[in-house]
Design an enzyme around this catalytic site. Structure first.
Site, PDB file in Angstrom:
ATOM      1  CE1 TYR A  24      -9.857   7.344 -15.038  1.00 49.71           C
ATOM      2  CE2 TYR A  24      -7.735   8.366 -15.401  1.00 49.71           C
ATOM      3  CZ  TYR A  24      -9.053   8.457 -14.987  1.00 49.71           C
ATOM      4  OH  TYR A  24      -9.554   9.664 -14.538  1.00 49.71           O
ATOM      5  CG  ASN A  68     -10.350  12.660 -10.685  1.00 45.45           C
ATOM      6  OD1 ASN A  68     -10.414  13.886 -10.528  1.00 45.45           O
ATOM      7  ND2 ASN A  68     -10.686  11.814  -9.730  1.00 45.45           N
ATOM      8  CG  ASP A 109      -1.780   1.131   1.444  1.00 46.10           C
ATOM      9  OD1 ASP A 109      -1.653   2.118   0.697  1.00 46.10           O
ATOM     10  OD2 ASP A 109      -2.621   1.065   2.357  1.00 46.10           O
ATOM     11  CG  ASP A 151      -7.460  10.058  -6.377  1.00 45.11           C
ATOM     12  OD1 ASP A 151      -6.805  10.743  -5.580  1.00 45.11           O
ATOM     13  OD2 ASP A 151      -8.234  10.550  -7.227  1.00 45.11           O
TER      14      ASP A 151
HETATM   15  N1  AR6 Z   1      -1.472   1.549  -2.944  1.00 46.98           N
HETATM   16  C1  AR6 Z   1      -0.866   1.356  -4.134  1.00 46.98           C
HETATM   17  N2  AR6 Z   1      -1.528   1.032  -5.274  1.00 46.98           N
HETATM   18  C2  AR6 Z   1      -2.876   0.911  -5.193  1.00 46.98           C
HETATM   19  C3  AR6 Z   1      -3.596   1.119  -3.994  1.00 46.98           C
HETATM   20  C4  AR6 Z   1      -2.836   1.459  -2.832  1.00 46.98           C
HETATM   21  N3  AR6 Z   1      -3.412   1.681  -1.648  1.00 46.98           N
HETATM   22  N4  AR6 Z   1      -4.908   0.932  -4.254  1.00 46.98           N
HETATM   23  C5  AR6 Z   1      -5.021   0.606  -5.558  1.00 46.98           C
HETATM   24  N5  AR6 Z   1      -3.793   0.582  -6.132  1.00 46.98           N
HETATM   25  P1  AR6 Z   1      -6.489   3.152 -10.031  1.00 46.98           P
HETATM   26  P2  AR6 Z   1      -6.195   4.611 -12.594  1.00 46.98           P
HETATM   27  C6  AR6 Z   1      -3.402   0.266  -7.512  1.00 46.98           C
HETATM   28  O1  AR6 Z   1      -7.815   2.626 -10.464  1.00 46.98           O
HETATM   29  O2  AR6 Z   1      -6.362   3.366 -13.376  1.00 46.98           O
HETATM   30  C7  AR6 Z   1      -9.499   6.925  -9.352  1.00 46.98           C
HETATM   31  O3  AR6 Z   1     -10.839   6.879  -8.999  1.00 46.98           O
HETATM   32  C8  AR6 Z   1      -4.361  -0.542  -8.353  1.00 46.98           C
HETATM   33  O4  AR6 Z   1      -4.272  -1.944  -8.006  1.00 46.98           O
HETATM   34  O5  AR6 Z   1      -6.356   3.660  -8.648  1.00 46.98           O
HETATM   35  O6  AR6 Z   1      -5.096   5.573 -12.996  1.00 46.98           O
HETATM   36  C9  AR6 Z   1      -9.026   8.319  -9.766  1.00 46.98           C
HETATM   37  O7  AR6 Z   1      -9.718   9.328  -9.079  1.00 46.98           O
HETATM   38  C10 AR6 Z   1      -3.834  -0.265  -9.744  1.00 46.98           C
HETATM   39  O8  AR6 Z   1      -2.770  -1.147 -10.062  1.00 46.98           O
HETATM   40  O9  AR6 Z   1      -5.982   4.362 -11.002  1.00 46.98           O
HETATM   41  C11 AR6 Z   1      -9.310   8.344 -11.226  1.00 46.98           C
HETATM   42  O10 AR6 Z   1     -10.648   8.715 -11.494  1.00 46.98           O
HETATM   43  C12 AR6 Z   1      -3.269   1.161  -9.648  1.00 46.98           C
HETATM   44  O11 AR6 Z   1      -3.281   1.467  -8.241  1.00 46.98           O
HETATM   45  C13 AR6 Z   1      -9.098   6.921 -11.662  1.00 46.98           C
HETATM   46  O12 AR6 Z   1      -9.321   6.111 -10.499  1.00 46.98           O
HETATM   47  C14 AR6 Z   1      -4.037   2.232 -10.364  1.00 46.98           C
HETATM   48  O13 AR6 Z   1      -5.430   1.984 -10.273  1.00 46.98           O
HETATM   49  C15 AR6 Z   1      -7.677   6.672 -12.119  1.00 46.98           C
HETATM   50  O14 AR6 Z   1      -7.576   5.371 -12.625  1.00 46.98           O
END
Ligand code: AR6
Length: 178
Positions: free
Chosen positions: A127, A30, A16, A40
Site C-alpha cells: 500500500y 484489504n 514474523d 495477510d
Molecule cells: N510478519 C510481520 N510483518 C510482515 C510479515 C510477517 N509475516 N510479512 C510481511 N510483513 P503488507 P499493506 C510486513 O504489504 O501495505 C495484502 O496483500 C511488511 O514487511 O503486508 O497494508 C493485503 O491483502 C510490511 O512492513 O500490507 C492487502 O491487499 C508490512 O507487513 C495489502 O497487502 C505491511 O505490508 C495491504 O498492504
C-alpha cells in the site's frame, strides 16, 4: 527494544507476527477480507483455511476500521483485520485513515479484554505508505490512546518490524527504547 507508558509495555520486535504468543494480532488486510500477499498472506497460511471462511462470512471492512476473527491455528486468540489506506501522495486523508486503524484496533482490544496486542506495520508494504511517517502515526496514536483510554486490560503492545525499513523507522520514533 521496549519502553513503558502508563503501565503498558510497548515493544518494537523484529520477526514474523504469526509466531508471536499474544492475545491478538493486527492484520493489514484489504477491504474484501479475501486474504492476499504480505503479512495477510502469512497470517492466512499460518491460521489455516478456516480463517478465510470466517472472513468471507464477515464480507467487508471499510478502510480505517477493524473486523475480528478467531486466530484458529495461530497462537493468538484473535486476529484483528484492519484495512490501511493506499498511499496516494498524502492529500487524500491517508494519515487520518491510518491513525483510525490504530485507534480502532486499540478500542477493539479494550472491548475484547485483550492483554497483549501485536501490530503489523499497516500500509507499509504494497500500500506504499512512507514508513517513517507511518511509524510516527503508530507511536502517536498508541501513546495518545494510552493517555485517556477506555477501561482496558492491556499490558503489552508490540510493534512488529518484519523488514529493515520498519525496524529503522521504529527505532527513530520510539523514545526511551533500550
Ligand atoms: N510478519 C510481520 N510483518 C510482515 C510479515 C510477517 N509475516 N510479512 C510481511 N510483513 P503488507 P499493506 C510486513 O504489504 O501495505 C495484502 O496483500 C511488511 O514487511 O503486508 O497494508 C493485503 O491483502 C510490511 O512492513 O500490507 C492487502 O491487499 C508490512 O507487513 C495489502 O497487502 C505491511 O505490508 C495491504 O498492504
Amino acid at each position: 527494544m521496549l519502553t513503558r507508558k502508563h503501565g503498558v509495555t510497548i515493544e518494537l520486535w523484529r520477526g514474523d507476527i504469526t509466531r508471536l504468543e499474544v492475545d491478538a494480532i493486527v492484520n493489514a488486510a484489504n477491504n474484501g477480507l479475501r486474504g492476499g500477499g504480505g503479512v495477510d498472506g502469512a497470517i492466512h497460511r499460518a491460521a489455516g483455511p478456516e480463517l478465510l471462511q470466517a472472513c468471507m462470512l464477515i464480507g467487508h471492512c471499510p478502510t480505517g476500521d477493524v473486523r475480528v476473527t478467531p486466530g484458529f491455528k495461530l497462537p493468538c486468540r484473535y486476529v484483528f483485520h484492519t484495512v490501511g489506506p493506499v498511499w496516494r501522495g498524502g492529500d487524500e486523508g491517508e494519515g487520518e485513515l491510518l491513525a483510525s486503524c490504530y485507534r480502532r484496533s486499540l478500542d477493539t482490544a479494550a472491548e475484547k479484554g485483550v492483554k497483549s496486542l501485536a501490530f503489523s506495520a499497516i500500509s507499509c508494504g504494497v500500500y506504499g505508505y512512507p514508513v517513517l511517517s507511518a511509524m510516527h502515526i503508530a507511536w502517536q496514536q498508541i501513546t495518545d490512546w494510552l493517555e485517556a483510554p477506555p477501561p482496558h486490560q492491556l499490558q503489552r503492545i508490540v510493534l512488529v518490524a518484519y523488514d529493515d525499513a520498519v525496524w529503522q523507522a521504529g527505532c527513530r520514533v520510539m523514545p526511551g527504547i533500550s
